[in-house]
Design a protein around this motif. Structure first.
Motif, short mmCIF file in Angstrom:
data_model
loop_
_atom_site.label_atom_id
_atom_site.label_comp_id
_atom_site.label_asym_id
_atom_site.label_seq_id
_atom_site.Cartn_x
_atom_site.Cartn_y
_atom_site.Cartn_z
N CYS A 164 43.76 34.73 40.49
CA CYS A 164 44.74 34.82 41.57
C CYS A 164 44.29 34.04 42.80
CB CYS A 164 44.97 36.28 41.97
SG CYS A 164 45.76 37.29 40.70
N HIS A 165 45.26 33.60 43.58
CA HIS A 165 44.99 33.00 44.89
C HIS A 165 44.95 34.14 45.91
CE1 HIS A 165 47.00 28.99 43.48
NE2 HIS A 165 45.80 29.16 42.98
N MET A 166 43.78 34.36 46.51
CA MET A 166 43.61 35.49 47.43
C MET A 166 44.45 35.37 48.70
SD MET A 166 41.67 37.71 46.07
CE MET A 166 40.95 37.66 44.43
N ASP A 167 44.87 34.15 49.04
CA ASP A 167 45.66 33.97 50.25
C ASP A 167 47.17 33.92 49.95
OD1 ASP A 167 45.26 31.63 48.90
OD2 ASP A 167 44.95 30.38 50.67
N ALA A 168 47.56 34.33 48.75
CA ALA A 168 48.99 34.38 48.42
C ALA A 168 49.63 35.68 48.89
CB ALA A 168 49.19 34.21 46.91
N GLY A 169 48.84 36.72 49.03
CA GLY A 169 49.36 38.03 49.41
C GLY A 169 48.31 38.82 50.15
N LYS A 170 48.67 40.05 50.52
CA LYS A 170 47.78 40.89 51.32
C LYS A 170 46.83 41.68 50.40
CE LYS A 170 49.53 39.59 55.23
NZ LYS A 170 50.35 40.42 56.07
N PHE A 171 45.92 40.95 49.77
CA PHE A 171 44.96 41.61 48.88
C PHE A 171 44.09 42.60 49.63
CE2 PHE A 171 46.16 38.18 46.08
CZ PHE A 171 45.95 38.68 44.81
N HIS A 172 43.78 42.32 50.89
CA HIS A 172 42.92 43.22 51.66
C HIS A 172 43.65 44.47 52.12
CE1 HIS A 172 44.93 40.52 54.45
NE2 HIS A 172 44.71 41.37 55.43
N TRP A 173 44.96 44.57 51.86
CA TRP A 173 45.69 45.79 52.15
C TRP A 173 45.85 46.68 50.93
CZ3 TRP A 173 50.48 44.49 55.73
CH2 TRP A 173 50.00 43.99 56.96
N LEU A 174 45.39 46.22 49.78
CA LEU A 174 45.46 47.05 48.58
C LEU A 174 44.53 48.24 48.69
CD1 LEU A 174 45.36 44.28 45.82
CD2 LEU A 174 47.32 45.77 46.32
N LYS A 175 44.84 49.28 47.93
CA LYS A 175 43.89 50.39 47.76
C LYS A 175 42.96 49.99 46.62
CE LYS A 175 47.41 53.77 49.08
NZ LYS A 175 48.26 54.89 48.60
N LEU A 176 41.74 49.62 46.96
CA LEU A 176 40.80 49.11 45.97
C LEU A 176 39.83 50.20 45.56
CD1 LEU A 176 39.96 45.76 47.78
CD2 LEU A 176 41.49 46.06 45.83
N TRP A 220 51.38 54.76 57.99
CA TRP A 220 52.56 54.13 57.43
C TRP A 220 53.15 54.98 56.31
CZ3 TRP A 220 54.03 50.03 60.18
CH2 TRP A 220 53.06 49.35 60.90
N LYS A 221 54.48 55.16 56.34
CA LYS A 221 55.16 55.81 55.22
C LYS A 221 55.17 54.92 53.98
CE LYS A 221 58.55 58.95 57.29
NZ LYS A 221 60.00 59.28 57.35
N PHE A 222 55.40 53.65 54.24
CA PHE A 222 55.50 52.70 53.13
C PHE A 222 55.09 51.33 53.61
CE2 PHE A 222 58.14 49.48 50.91
CZ PHE A 222 57.56 49.60 49.65
N MET A 223 54.09 50.74 52.96
CA MET A 223 53.63 49.40 53.29
C MET A 223 54.12 48.43 52.23
SD MET A 223 49.80 50.41 54.57
CE MET A 223 49.25 48.71 54.54
N SER A 224 55.13 47.66 52.59
CA SER A 224 55.84 46.84 51.62
C SER A 224 54.96 45.80 50.95
CB SER A 224 57.02 46.15 52.33
OG SER A 224 57.69 45.27 51.46
N GLU A 225 54.17 45.08 51.74
CA GLU A 225 53.44 43.93 51.18
C GLU A 225 52.38 44.34 50.15
OE1 GLU A 225 52.94 40.61 54.34
OE2 GLU A 225 53.35 42.45 55.45
#
Length: 255
Positions: A164-176, A220-225
């Motif tokens: 994956c391209h790490m700058d395509a989406g908010k990977f750092h906002w995932l629950k890892l 946040w109730k819901f984080m879309s990205e």
């Protein structure tokens, strides 16, 4: 034989006058759909196909539930998209691209779309093969069941993440999962997260947490990205950039 393209504009009709020429330019490349609540929201442009969700009683019922019961406006954009994707004949298209009118135009998007790959600029511009959008048509329902007001860890499929391209989406906002960040044998991959995102995630040094994620996430109730990114990773898609340059939202969109 050239591939048939479908462009979908969703959301509020912001900056239409400013960007009308780009909407017309899109018409020369494929079918263009506007997906909106009501006809009064959008000016009529010859050649564009309009889909007004409130023409359907079942949509109005679901919209009322999201707006009045869940009280979660960010979910409404996904309800509109899911409702449209389940009505349109996706089999008549090869490529589908979802856009907004309030990004900074012109856009230089990828022209080659590989199977099982979704091309993103976070969640406001994305595209892929039509089969990918058949899967995306289930995101709204999944999001309510799994991400809305859920502050727990959700199973995350990371099998394709090295591609994956790490700058395509908010990977750092995932629950890892914490084991992935600290102890995973796939060290080359986890080092990407630590090196790039360590200042943007929280708790990864603590021993009493099972997963790490972005700061202030509980408000946040819901984080879309991150929800959308999580969903498509779990679907087994590779995530790549839809444009070499980051597509920005226009600063004038709320004026």
């Amino acid at each position: 034989m050239s591939e048939k393209l479908c462009y979908i504009f969703t959301g509020e009709p912001r900056l239409i006058s400013k960007n009308k020429s780009y909407l017309r330019d899109t018409l020369s490349k494929g079918d263009v759909y506007v997906v909106s609540d009501e006809s009064m929201d959008w000016p009529i442009i010859d050649g564009i196909k309009y889909f007004f969700c409130r023409d359907y009683p079942e949509y109005r019922e679901r919209e009322s539930y999201v707006r009045d019961v869940l009280r979660c406006a960010p979910l409404l954009q996904w309800l509109k998209l899911e409702f449209f994707l389940q009505k349109v004949n996706l089999d008549s298209y090869d490529i589908v691209i979802k856009l907004r009118t309030d990004v900074v135009f012109p856009l230089v998007l990828k022209t080659r779309f590989e199977p099982n790959t979704l091309y993103l600029n976070s969640d406001y511009v994305f595209g892929g093969r039509a089969d990918c959008f058949k899967v995306i048509s289930g995101f709204f329902t999944w999001a309510i069941d799994n991400y809305y007001e859920n502050h727990e860890f959700i199973t995350l499929n990371l099998l394709k993440i090295s591609d994956c391209h790490m700058d395509a989406g908010k990977f750092h906002w995932l629950k890892l999962p914490k084991f992935m960040v600290l102890f995973s044998y796939r060290r080359r991959i986890t080092n990407i997260f630590i090196r790039v995102f360590s200042k943007k995630i929280t708790n990864y040094r603590k021993s009493d947490v099972a997963f790490v994620t972005r700061r202030n996430w509980k408000k946040w109730k819901f984080m879309s990205e991150p929800a959308f990114l999580h969903y498509i990773l779990n679907a087994g898609f590779t995530v790549k950039k839809i444009s070499d340059d980051w597509i920005k939202l226009d600063d004038a969109r709320h004026k």
